[in-house]
Write a protein that holds these residues in place. Structure first.
Motif, PDB file in Angstrom:
ATOM      1  N   PRO A   6       0.816  -1.212   0.000  1.00 26.64           N
ATOM      2  CA  PRO A   6       0.000   0.000   0.000  1.00 26.64           C
ATOM      3  C   PRO A   6       0.851   1.265   0.000  1.00 26.64           C
ATOM      4  CG  PRO A   6      -0.356  -1.297   2.003  1.00 26.64           C
ATOM      5  CD  PRO A   6       0.638  -2.023   1.174  1.00 26.64           C
ATOM      6  N   LYS A   7       0.531   2.185  -0.871  1.00 22.59           N
ATOM      7  CA  LYS A   7       1.255   3.453  -0.982  1.00 22.59           C
ATOM      8  C   LYS A   7       0.260   4.594  -0.909  1.00 22.59           C
ATOM      9  CE  LYS A   7       5.107   1.451  -2.588  1.00 22.59           C
ATOM     10  NZ  LYS A   7       5.636   0.535  -1.667  1.00 22.59           N
ATOM     11  N   GLY A  12       2.791  12.367  -6.765  1.00 22.91           N
ATOM     12  CA  GLY A  12       3.542  12.063  -7.972  1.00 22.91           C
ATOM     13  C   GLY A  12       2.778  12.396  -9.233  1.00 22.91           C
ATOM     14  N   HIS A  13       3.456  12.188 -10.362  1.00 22.14           N
ATOM     15  CA  HIS A  13       2.909  12.487 -11.686  1.00 22.14           C
ATOM     16  C   HIS A  13       2.662  11.200 -12.467  1.00 22.14           C
ATOM     17  CE1 HIS A  13       4.888  16.313 -10.770  1.00 22.14           C
ATOM     18  NE2 HIS A  13       3.995  16.846 -11.582  1.00 22.14           N
ATOM     19  N   ILE A  14       1.647  11.225 -13.307  1.00 21.75           N
ATOM     20  CA  ILE A  14       1.401  10.176 -14.292  1.00 21.75           C
ATOM     21  C   ILE A  14       1.078  10.889 -15.606  1.00 21.75           C
ATOM     22  CG2 ILE A  14      -0.166   8.340 -15.045  1.00 21.75           C
ATOM     23  CD1 ILE A  14      -0.535   7.532 -12.167  1.00 21.75           C
ATOM     24  N   GLU A  51      -1.462   1.739  -8.852  1.00 26.77           N
ATOM     25  CA  GLU A  51      -2.507   2.191  -7.930  1.00 26.77           C
ATOM     26  C   GLU A  51      -3.662   2.838  -8.684  1.00 26.77           C
ATOM     27  OE1 GLU A  51      -3.043   5.589  -4.541  1.00 26.77           O
ATOM     28  OE2 GLU A  51      -1.082   4.629  -4.674  1.00 26.77           O
ATOM     29  N   ALA A  52      -3.355   3.654  -9.664  1.00 25.18           N
ATOM     30  CA  ALA A  52      -4.391   4.384 -10.393  1.00 25.18           C
ATOM     31  C   ALA A  52      -5.184   3.491 -11.348  1.00 25.18           C
ATOM     32  CB  ALA A  52      -3.777   5.550 -11.169  1.00 25.18           C
ATOM     33  N   PHE A  53      -4.504   2.566 -12.028  1.00 25.00           N
ATOM     34  CA  PHE A  53      -5.163   1.808 -13.092  1.00 25.00           C
ATOM     35  C   PHE A  53      -5.456   0.347 -12.762  1.00 25.00           C
ATOM     36  CE2 PHE A  53      -2.991   5.297 -15.356  1.00 25.00           C
ATOM     37  CZ  PHE A  53      -4.119   5.915 -15.865  1.00 25.00           C
ATOM     38  N   GLY A  54      -4.853  -0.194 -11.710  1.00 21.80           N
ATOM     39  CA  GLY A  54      -5.147  -1.561 -11.283  1.00 21.80           C
ATOM     40  C   GLY A  54      -5.030  -2.583 -12.391  1.00 21.80           C
ATOM     41  N   LEU A  90      -7.951   7.987 -12.903  1.00 20.75           N
ATOM     42  CA  LEU A  90      -7.014   8.942 -12.310  1.00 20.75           C
ATOM     43  C   LEU A  90      -7.719   9.861 -11.323  1.00 20.75           C
ATOM     44  CD1 LEU A  90      -4.967   9.610 -15.513  1.00 20.75           C
ATOM     45  CD2 LEU A  90      -4.002   8.808 -13.346  1.00 20.75           C
ATOM     46  N   HIS A  91      -8.888  10.320 -11.661  1.00 14.17           N
ATOM     47  CA  HIS A  91      -9.664  11.185 -10.767  1.00 14.17           C
ATOM     48  C   HIS A  91     -10.004  10.461  -9.459  1.00 14.17           C
ATOM     49  CE1 HIS A  91     -12.472  14.248  -9.457  1.00 14.17           C
ATOM     50  NE2 HIS A  91     -13.357  13.280  -9.242  1.00 14.17           N
TER      51      HIS A  91
END
Length: 136
Positions: A6-7, A12-14, A51-54, A90-91
């Motif tokens: 877990p983070k 950060g940026h994507i 984390e964002a896109f799984g 992302l949102h």
């Protein structure tokens, strides 16, 4: 698991990018209301992308080969072609769009030969766009 340790909510940026064209209808007429995407590209810190896109994140082009905590990639892509779905992911992960850029369509035919199976008229409508997302 795919997401790793877990983070939650690390900053950060994507960057999300896509190369697209406008689809063509009958007699070579452009349907400018429809965009045709071949792939949605993802770049950034690996654990943030996961984390964002799984499960929708395709990592096959960049297998694990270094420290997970500090690894960056510019070689991931999504398993779907819905730009809006990517933005929603992302949102939901707390990212906000902080910048974008893109190339416009070209009205002058290129000097390179057209690849087999590609419509020469359609290549005139190719474009590339990138969106930068940040979470603080």
């Amino acid at each position: 698991t795919l997401l790793g340790p877990p983070k939650s909510r690390a900053p950060g940026h994507i960057t999300v990018g896509y190369r697209g064209s406008f689809a063509f209808g009958r007699d070579g007429l452009a349907d400018v209301k429809f965009r045709k995407l071949t792939k949605i590209l993802v770049a950034g810190k690996v654990f943030l992308c996961r984390e964002a896109f799984g499960e929708t994140l395709n990592e096959s082009r960049d297998p694990d080969h270094c420290d997970e905590e500090n690894r960056y990639t510019a070689r991931f892509f999504l398993k779907h072609l819905s730009l809006e779905q990517a933005f929603d992911s992302l949102h939901e992960a707390g990212f906000r769009c902080v910048g974008s850029c893109g190339s416009g369509t070209s009205t002058i035919p290129g000097t390179e030969p057209v690849k087999p199976g590609i419509d020469s008229e359609e290549t005139r409508w190719n474009h590339y766009n990138e969106f930068v997302f940040y979470r603080s």
